[in-house]
Design a protein around this motif. Structure first.
Motif, PDB file in Angstrom:
ATOM      1  N   VAL A 527      17.834  69.912  25.306  1.00  0.00           N
ATOM      2  CA  VAL A 527      18.913  69.182  24.651  1.00  0.00           C
ATOM      3  C   VAL A 527      19.659  70.091  23.682  1.00  0.00           C
ATOM      4  O   VAL A 527      20.872  69.948  23.488  1.00  0.00           O
ATOM      5  CB  VAL A 527      18.370  67.931  23.938  1.00  0.00           C
ATOM      6  CG1 VAL A 527      17.658  68.274  22.633  1.00  0.00           C
ATOM      7  CG2 VAL A 527      19.483  66.927  23.677  1.00  0.00           C
ATOM      8  N   ARG A 528      18.973  71.051  23.104  1.00  0.00           N
ATOM      9  CA  ARG A 528      19.649  72.007  22.236  1.00  0.00           C
ATOM     10  C   ARG A 528      20.583  72.893  23.058  1.00  0.00           C
ATOM     11  O   ARG A 528      21.713  73.171  22.671  1.00  0.00           O
ATOM     12  CB  ARG A 528      18.634  72.866  21.484  1.00  0.00           C
ATOM     13  CG  ARG A 528      17.613  72.069  20.679  1.00  0.00           C
ATOM     14  CD  ARG A 528      16.763  72.998  19.815  1.00  0.00           C
ATOM     15  NE  ARG A 528      17.577  73.555  18.741  1.00  0.00           N
ATOM     16  CZ  ARG A 528      17.748  72.981  17.555  1.00  0.00           C
ATOM     17  NH1 ARG A 528      17.145  71.831  17.297  1.00  0.00           N
ATOM     18  NH2 ARG A 528      18.499  73.537  16.632  1.00  0.00           N
ATOM     19  N   GLY A 531      23.489  70.654  24.252  1.00  0.00           N
ATOM     20  CA  GLY A 531      24.404  70.352  23.157  1.00  0.00           C
ATOM     21  C   GLY A 531      25.251  71.553  22.771  1.00  0.00           C
ATOM     22  O   GLY A 531      26.450  71.428  22.496  1.00  0.00           O
ATOM     23  N   ALA A 573      24.466  66.967  28.910  1.00  0.00           N
ATOM     24  CA  ALA A 573      24.018  66.701  27.540  1.00  0.00           C
ATOM     25  C   ALA A 573      23.531  65.271  27.391  1.00  0.00           C
ATOM     26  O   ALA A 573      22.530  65.009  26.709  1.00  0.00           O
ATOM     27  CB  ALA A 573      25.149  66.984  26.559  1.00  0.00           C
ATOM     28  N   PHE A 577      19.697  64.200  26.345  1.00  0.00           N
ATOM     29  CA  PHE A 577      19.447  63.349  25.177  1.00  0.00           C
ATOM     30  C   PHE A 577      18.664  62.100  25.572  1.00  0.00           C
ATOM     31  O   PHE A 577      17.753  61.666  24.859  1.00  0.00           O
ATOM     32  CB  PHE A 577      20.779  62.964  24.541  1.00  0.00           C
ATOM     33  CG  PHE A 577      20.643  62.075  23.335  1.00  0.00           C
ATOM     34  CD1 PHE A 577      19.871  62.456  22.255  1.00  0.00           C
ATOM     35  CD2 PHE A 577      21.289  60.855  23.280  1.00  0.00           C
ATOM     36  CE1 PHE A 577      19.741  61.642  21.142  1.00  0.00           C
ATOM     37  CE2 PHE A 577      21.160  60.028  22.177  1.00  0.00           C
ATOM     38  CZ  PHE A 577      20.388  60.422  21.105  1.00  0.00           C
ATOM     39  N   ARG A 590      12.904  65.154  17.198  1.00  0.00           N
ATOM     40  CA  ARG A 590      13.994  64.789  18.088  1.00  0.00           C
ATOM     41  C   ARG A 590      15.192  64.211  17.367  1.00  0.00           C
ATOM     42  O   ARG A 590      16.294  64.237  17.891  1.00  0.00           O
ATOM     43  CB  ARG A 590      13.495  63.784  19.129  1.00  0.00           C
ATOM     44  CG  ARG A 590      13.168  62.403  18.576  1.00  0.00           C
ATOM     45  CD  ARG A 590      12.537  61.530  19.650  1.00  0.00           C
ATOM     46  NE  ARG A 590      12.347  60.166  19.169  1.00  0.00           N
ATOM     47  CZ  ARG A 590      11.647  59.256  19.804  1.00  0.00           C
ATOM     48  NH1 ARG A 590      11.093  59.540  20.950  1.00  0.00           N
ATOM     49  NH2 ARG A 590      11.510  58.049  19.321  1.00  0.00           N
ATOM     50  N   TRP A 595      22.232  63.986  17.580  1.00  0.00           N
ATOM     51  CA  TRP A 595      22.683  64.335  18.925  1.00  0.00           C
ATOM     52  C   TRP A 595      23.757  63.373  19.421  1.00  0.00           C
ATOM     53  O   TRP A 595      24.611  63.752  20.221  1.00  0.00           O
ATOM     54  CB  TRP A 595      21.495  64.351  19.885  1.00  0.00           C
ATOM     55  CG  TRP A 595      20.525  65.432  19.565  1.00  0.00           C
ATOM     56  CD1 TRP A 595      19.253  65.308  19.100  1.00  0.00           C
ATOM     57  CD2 TRP A 595      20.758  66.843  19.670  1.00  0.00           C
ATOM     58  NE1 TRP A 595      18.687  66.531  18.898  1.00  0.00           N
ATOM     59  CE2 TRP A 595      19.583  67.493  19.240  1.00  0.00           C
ATOM     60  CE3 TRP A 595      21.849  67.609  20.075  1.00  0.00           C
ATOM     61  CZ2 TRP A 595      19.481  68.880  19.220  1.00  0.00           C
ATOM     62  CZ3 TRP A 595      21.740  68.995  20.055  1.00  0.00           C
ATOM     63  CH2 TRP A 595      20.559  69.614  19.627  1.00  0.00           C
ATOM     64  N   VAL A 598      26.987  64.711  18.444  1.00  0.00           N
ATOM     65  CA  VAL A 598      27.396  65.805  19.333  1.00  0.00           C
ATOM     66  C   VAL A 598      28.073  65.243  20.577  1.00  0.00           C
ATOM     67  O   VAL A 598      29.127  65.726  21.013  1.00  0.00           O
ATOM     68  CB  VAL A 598      26.182  66.671  19.711  1.00  0.00           C
ATOM     69  CG1 VAL A 598      26.579  67.750  20.706  1.00  0.00           C
ATOM     70  CG2 VAL A 598      25.567  67.307  18.465  1.00  0.00           C
ATOM     71  N   LEU A 656      22.729  75.457  17.298  1.00  0.00           N
ATOM     72  CA  LEU A 656      21.940  74.562  18.136  1.00  0.00           C
ATOM     73  C   LEU A 656      21.265  75.278  19.288  1.00  0.00           C
ATOM     74  O   LEU A 656      20.224  74.835  19.768  1.00  0.00           O
ATOM     75  CB  LEU A 656      22.840  73.447  18.705  1.00  0.00           C
ATOM     76  CG  LEU A 656      23.487  72.512  17.690  1.00  0.00           C
ATOM     77  CD1 LEU A 656      24.328  71.464  18.408  1.00  0.00           C
ATOM     78  CD2 LEU A 656      22.437  71.834  16.828  1.00  0.00           C
ATOM     79  N   THR A 707      22.201  68.736  10.580  1.00  0.00           N
ATOM     80  CA  THR A 707      21.429  69.965  10.756  1.00  0.00           C
ATOM     81  C   THR A 707      21.055  70.600   9.434  1.00  0.00           C
ATOM     82  O   THR A 707      20.119  71.387   9.365  1.00  0.00           O
ATOM     83  CB  THR A 707      22.225  70.989  11.590  1.00  0.00           C
ATOM     84  OG1 THR A 707      23.455  71.282  10.915  1.00  0.00           O
ATOM     85  CG2 THR A 707      22.513  70.461  12.975  1.00  0.00           C
ATOM     86  N   ASP A 720      12.698  72.567  15.190  1.00  0.00           N
ATOM     87  CA  ASP A 720      14.056  72.046  15.146  1.00  0.00           C
ATOM     88  C   ASP A 720      14.671  72.103  13.752  1.00  0.00           C
ATOM     89  O   ASP A 720      15.436  71.252  13.360  1.00  0.00           O
ATOM     90  CB  ASP A 720      14.114  70.592  15.661  1.00  0.00           C
ATOM     91  CG  ASP A 720      13.838  70.518  17.138  1.00  0.00           C
ATOM     92  OD1 ASP A 720      13.878  71.581  17.784  1.00  0.00           O
ATOM     93  OD2 ASP A 720      13.605  69.422  17.648  1.00  0.00           O
TER      94      ASP A 720
END
Length: 734
Positions: A527-528, A531, A573, A577, A590, A595, A598, A656, A707, A720
């Protein structure tokens, strides 16, 4: 026991009662009523597969409908599994292909994903020796009876109250938007605190995380996609209404005040019509979706002479509001009428509107047919593990080998950490269950009446406590349950418990091996990556859109290649997610990054770019002239803002990305009104693009805020942890 624990046990008890009644009734009917061990086995495991092993979301009646639609698929799996069991290599090949297909069907949404493990079991059961095609009739009869009994139990035993459909949530949001537009169209031209709070609540109610899984519009068809865009457009409309500034003071500063008020009233009427359409009221006489199109065109065509910067910016914001209302009306029409509404919606924004269902499903499958898709990763991991388990069971003639495959299916996780944890708990639980089972089998011996009496209470306890207490309890209790079942099908000794432990050990070992070899980090890393790729695609779309507006103008309204790339990045993406939210053991890491923000930034980039590149409204110039380029001063200001947005997107993508090592200084957060340097004399196109880019910066600030928080709160080395505001970015959770 807390309130949440009591609710969890109550829900599990309801589900357990249904599966126990369905499985027990079918098992006893065929075993003791007709003397058919084959039909009894299939009746019991069919009900257990789609109610005990599967987690189909929704109310009992919704699950009943889903199970009813799956009966033909169950027949096909039993038939194919029966005939492919003739040789070990055919069974392994079938397991590889069918296992992949059943796992990959999760791309269709929460309901197919929830049913997939149960369908896997329905194929596993007949794929083992003995090769007995002559018993196919009994197998199909047992399967059908078990599933029909489950349908009846789900529909009529302790039914849950119905949940609010997503269409109703969208309709309520549209009604709230009508209320907002009404207040903004009359003095003091601002939302009251109560209405502003209602708008925020209505928008939050449409977030997928706040919607029951069964109600989320996650399908591939036109109506489901249209409903998903309806929710997104409703949230966008509410947000824009909430941020709309009041008219500037003095009549000379806002010559379009009457046109603006007429547009707001039209937005309110459109929202009300959309709510009525979503609630099933007859649609408008004309096939075109209702909306403030005429009022939007009138405002866009109004002369700008004498208008100050505040008035021009408000005009751009009003046009954004009208655009959101038009999108909402068009998306709702697709959600309700499907392809019938396709001729009246823009093809670029609603690219799927004119496609038939097979084509849309093909697009969905191809969009996830790659190593970057977590659905593809899960399907490969599952099919390889099941094929290996079937090969081991066939080559070594493992007794009750399907137990080993069942262990592989239920214990393989999407991360090695979660797989290791589940295996450790499962082995401990299986060992305890096997010891208890061995004691019971030694004491009771061949008195099957005792097993028949205690089976239903044990099954009820198993499916009530197991899902709440975890995998260890589930394996311990399920070991006892299956032993009681097989002790009635054939004479059994305490060695049956020994076989059960061996099977779980083999199955869990295979699951661990493939969990280690095939994408062992699950969706957290993916997912990182997805994204970051989405933000890079969005940055490219921003740059190309700004270049078209400032240099050449736009004469072709087809979707540019950069926008197609952005759309594909959105698909990947969103799937990553969705998988991340379903992974056990990732709760700590998570949700540190927002997300969903994003994803919304990606959607906002795609839709906004299409909007500012659209041809001018009627009255502003010939349609074939396209969007004219800006004047040099306005073009320079817009270029600076576009570069700033794109640069900020690239900076966030670097933070990310799990393989990014750069440590760039973060861009300064956006302050409203600080982006553009052009004031008086700028054309209206500048303000439309400026409003879009400014809102994108606000989206990026929300991502940056999410973040930055874990960097301050989490210890060094925590998963994360990133930071992009007020400090140096981290490495993206490496």
């Amino acid at each position: 026991m807390g309130t949440n624990g009591a609710a969890a046990y109550a829900g599990a008890a309801r589900r357990s009662l249904r599966v126990t009644l369905a499985a027990g009734a079918g098992f006893f009917l065929f075993l003791y009523g007709f003397g058919s061990t084959v039909a009894a086995t299939y009746a019991l495991f069919s009900a257990v597969s789609l109610a005990g092993l599967s987690r189909i979301p929704g109310t009992g009646r919704q699950r009943a409908g889903m199970v009813l639609r799956l009966i033909p698929a169950a027949w096909l799996l039993v038939v194919v599994g029966t005939f492919l069991a003739v040789r070990t290599w055919t069974a392994v090949a079938g397991m590889l292909v069918i296992g992949f297909a059943l796992a990959f069907v999760a791309v269709g949404g929460p309901r197919p994903a929830g049913a997939a493990p149960g369908l896997q079991l329905l194929y596993i059961l007949p794929s083992f020796p003995p090769y007995a095609p002559d018993t196919l009739g009994e197998r199909l009869i047992g399967t059908t009876t078990g599933l029909l009994l489950l349908v009846l139990a789900e529909a009529f035993v302790l039914p849950e109250p119905p949940t609010l459909p997503y269409r109703e949530l969208a309709a309520r949001a549209a009604i709230t938007a009508e209320r907002c537009a009404g207040e903004l169209a009359r003095a003091p031209y601002a939302l009251s605190p109560a209405t502003a709070a209602a708008a925020r609540a209505a928008g939050e109610a449409l977030r997928p995380s706040n919607v029951p899984e069964a109600e989320r519009p996650a399908g591939a068809g036109v109506r489901s996609r249209g409903l998903g865009h309806t929710g997104l457009a409703a949230r966008t409309l509410l947000n824009r209404l909430g941020r709309l500034p009041g008219p500037p003071p003095g009549p000379e500063a806002d010559p379009d005040r009457e046109a603006a008020l007429a547009l707001l009233n039209a937005v309110g009427r459109s929202a009300a019509d959309t709510a009525a359409l979503l609630r099933g009221a007859p649609g408008p006489v004309e096939p075109k979706p209702s909306g403030p199109g005429r009022e939007r065109a009138a405002l866009a065509a109004a002369p700008t002479g004498g208008a100050g910067p505040a008035a021009l910016r408000r005009r751009a914001d009003l046009l954004e509001v009208a655009d959101a209302a038009l999108v909402l009306a068009a998306a709702a029409a697709l959600a309700v009428r499907g392809r019938e509404a396709a001729p009246d919606v823009p093809s670029g924004r609603f690219w799927y509107a004119r496609m038939r269902a097979p084509r849309l499903w093909w697009v969905r499958l191809m969009g996830n047919a790659g190593s970057r898709s977590v659905f593809f990763q899960n399907a490969v991991r599952t099919s390889l593990a099941l094929a290996a388990a079937r090969a081991v069971a066939g080559l070594d003639t493992l007794p009750h080998g399907f137990w080993a495959m069942l262990a592989t299916l239920t214990l393989t996780r999407t991360t090695m950490e979660a797989t290791r944890s589940s295996i450790r708990q499962a082995l401990a639980g299986t060992l305890i269950g096997a010891l208890c089972t061995a004691g019971v089998l030694s004491l009771v011996g061949t008195h099957t009446t005792v097993y028949a009496i205690v089976l239903l209470p044990i099954m009820l306890f198993t499916f009530t406590v197991g899902p709440v207490k975890g995998i260890g309890w589930s394996q311990a209790l399920f070991t006892m349950t299956v032993a009681l079942v097989f002790a009635q099908l054939a004479p059994a000794t305490w060695r049956l418990a020994e076989v059960r432990v061996l099977d779980v050990l083999i199955g869990s070992a295979i699951g661990a091996v493939f969990g280690l070899l095939a994408w062992p980090r699950g969706a957290r890393r993916e997912v990182r990556r997805a994204g970051a790729a989405l933000l890079r695609s969005a940055a490219e779309a921003v740059v190309t859109t700004a270049a078209a507006l400032t240099a050449e103008g736009v004469r072709d309204v087809d979707v540019p290649p950069e926008h197609k790339s952005l759309r594909h990045s959105l698909v990947l993406a969103e799937s990553a997610f969705a998988q991340l939210q379903s992974e056990p053991g990732s709760a700590q890491g998570r949700l540190l990054v927002d997300w969903q923000a994003v994803l919304l930034a990606g959607h906002h980039t795609l839709w906004g770019a299409g909007r500012v590149l659209a041809p001018p409204a009627p009255g502003r110039g010939p349609a074939d002239e396209g969007v004219p380029p800006l004047e040099p001063a306005a073009a320079a200001a817009l270029t600076r803002l576009g570069d700033r947005v794109a640069g900020r997107m690239l900076m966030l993508s670097a933070v990310l990305d799990p393989i990014e090592d750069s440590r760039q200084a973060p861009a300064a957060p956006y302050a409203d009104g600080a982006a553009g340097t052009v004031t008086a004399g700028a054309p209206t196109g500048y303000y439309a693009a400026d409003a879009w880019l400014a809102s994108l910066l606000a989206d990026l600030d929300r991502i940056a805020d999410s973040t930055a928080a874990p960097a301050a709160a989490a210890p060094t080395g925590a998963a994360d942890t990133t930071g992009v505001k007020g400090g140096t970015p981290g490495r993206g959770g490496r």
